[in-house]
Design an enzyme around this catalytic site. Structure first.
Site, PDB file in Angstrom:
ATOM      1  N   GLY A   1     -44.167   2.120-117.895  1.00 28.30           N
ATOM      2  CA  GLY A   1     -43.317   2.010-116.705  1.00 28.30           C
ATOM      3  C   GLY A   1     -43.889   1.016-115.715  1.00 28.30           C
ATOM      4  O   GLY A   1     -44.793   0.254-116.051  1.00 28.30           O
ATOM      5  N   ASN A   2     -43.371   1.013-114.524  1.00 19.57           N
ATOM      6  CA  ASN A   2     -43.918   0.134-113.481  1.00 19.57           C
ATOM      7  C   ASN A   2     -43.837   0.858-112.141  1.00 19.57           C
ATOM      8  O   ASN A   2     -43.350   1.981-112.045  1.00 19.57           O
ATOM      9  CB  ASN A   2     -43.189  -1.211-113.467  1.00 19.57           C
ATOM     10  CG  ASN A   2     -41.711  -1.051-113.216  1.00 19.57           C
ATOM     11  OD1 ASN A   2     -41.308  -0.562-112.171  1.00 19.57           O
ATOM     12  ND2 ASN A   2     -40.885  -1.445-114.185  1.00 19.57           N
TER      13      ASN A   2
END
Ligand code: CTP
Length: 432
Positions: A228-229
């Site tokens: 993810g980020n």
């Protein structure tokens, strides 16, 4: 907002179908109450189909629900268009001889009349006295527009354009009628709000559809893990709220977000970049503006394990191979260009800068590469932008105008970006 739309018996009733459309596209719940005469111009079936609500003009339908009491009390706003001379007279003298006039007597929220009639009827002392009476009671009566009327005559008496009535109605509902200056599309006069057609607009995106992506995509590795980020979705959510407040119909395509979506926008939840791509390409097809504020993973795991990846002593630790995700923004621009459409496409750029280039030089190269109309550039770092409440951006334009800086809360930045979108739209994509 719950709106009652009263329709009077005049030829301009057909234009009110467009006004109803503007209300429903802006996600308002509209109950139409035509007068008996209005149904001779536009039938009940049309109002029901366009509003999605049942329509009647009789106080004797659904008597058990005491309809006029409920509608009058519950309406956040009542708009009457076209307001004929007869309807103004009946409202001014407090008559209660059909469902609309009963509802007007029960109204507890703001009421707006958009008159339409022949010039002589409008200028007649009786009509003017009725208008004065209504205004003195706090009712907003728009000035009719001037121009060609139904016969060969022309002069004041035309129904203002649906967009102008919409803007005046929204201004009234938001309590703005007492604050000058509103746009000429809804300017304050001694008697209330007058509808016009030009100049800076209070709702610059009225009638437009805006699709916004927000949040960070998650690329699964197995059923419990993902790549993810750090995107929180705050900027995208602020953009969606700002576009909604500018009068647009807003679709928010949300990858993972840490904040709730704003009220009054259509929400489509996605997880991965590939899902985001599919939804964006479909949603963009019917949009005037597309804003890619999502942080899209550039890569995804080449393989997704169907079961949890276990650590084992008898085998080597796993190595994750990544494959590239499609560049959605670039693809949206290609599709737009192939269709020859005037859609406005806005990208966001997250840059840190490095020894080979600063933030702006990377952003300018990105604007060229992606081909979007505007690129909103963020300077990101571990402590900057992601998840924070404030933001500082530079807006670059493909047309080559001077870079525009904006900073403040993410809401402030969103308002400036949406304002810029409004002015770009009116330049490249004027209203017809
Ligand atoms: N974007 C996209 N599809 C991707 C990656 C990014 O549509 N696969 C969009 C983002 O939503 C944003 C813009 O492209 O509007 C720029 O995103 P950014 O992450 O700054 O750029 P990248 O394309 O990832 O370029 P680089 O890796 O060189 O920074």
């Amino acid at each position: 907002m719950r709106i009652v739309l009263g329709v009077g018996g005049g030829i301009a009733a057909y234009k009110v179908a467009s006004l109803l459309r503007l209300f429903t596209e802006a996600r308002h719940d509209v109950t139409v109450i035509p007068t008996e005469a209005a149904t001779r111009f536009v039938g009940v079936a049309t109002w029901e189909a366009l509003s999605g609500n049942p329509v009647t003009n009789s106080v004797f339908d659904d008597v058990d629900q005491v309809k006029h009491v409920r509608l009058g009390h519950e309406a956040d706003l009542i708009v009457v268009a076209p307001a004929t001379a007869d309807l103004l007279a009946r409202a001014a003298t407090g008559q209660a001889n059909d469902l609309l006039t009963n509802t007007l007597l029960m109204a507890s929220g703001p009421v707006l009349f958009a008159p339409a009639m022949h010039t002589e009827m409008w200028q007649h002392a009786a009509t003017q006295a009725n208008v004065e009476t209504l205004r003195s009671r706090g009712v907003t009566v728009l000035e009719p527009a001037s121009g060609r009327l139904t016969g060969s005559d022309s002069g004041p008496g035309r129904l203002p354009e649906p967009e102008a009535i919409f803007e005046a109605a929204m201004a009234l509902a938001h309590g703005l009628q007492a604050e000058a200056p509103l746009s000429p599309a809804a300017t304050v006069t001694a008697g209330g709000i007058a509808a016009g057609t030009s100049g800076a607009r209070l709702f610059p995106l009225a009638g437009r559809t805006v699709t916004i992506s927000a949040g960070g995509t998650r690329e699964p590795l197995d059923p419990v893990r993902f790549l993810g980020n750090r995107s929180s979705g705050k900027q995208g959510v602020a953009l969606a709220a700002a576009a909604r407040d500018a009068g647009a119909t807003v679709r928010l395509v949300a990858a993972h977000m840490e904040v709730p979506a704003p009220e009054g926008v259509e929400l489509i939840a996605v997880e991965t970049a590939l899902q985001l791509r599919e939804v964006m390409l479909t949603a963009a097809a019917g949009s005037d503006v597309v804003i890619m504020a999502a942080a899209v993973a550039d890569f995804r795991p080449a393989e997704v394990s169907g079961s949890k990846i276990k650590k084992r002593d008898d085998t080597a630790d796993p190595v994750i191979t990544l494959v590239r995700n499609p560049d959605i923004l670039h693809e949206l621009v290609e599709v737009r260009d192939a269709a020859g459409s005037s859609q406005l496409v806005v990208g966001f750029a997250a840059e840190t800068g490095d020894e080979q280039g600063d933030v702006l030089s990377y952003a300018e190269a990105k604007l060229k590469r992606k081909g979007c109309d505007l690129l909103v550039v963020n300077h990101v770092g571990a402590d900057k932008v992601f998840g924070q409440d404030n933001n500082s951006v530079v807006i670059l334009s493909r047309a080559g105008s001077e870079p525009q800086s904006a900073s403040g809360s993410k809401q402030d930045v969103a308002a400036i970006v949406i304002d810029r979108v409004g002015s770009e739209l009116s330049r490249v994509f004027p209203r017809t």
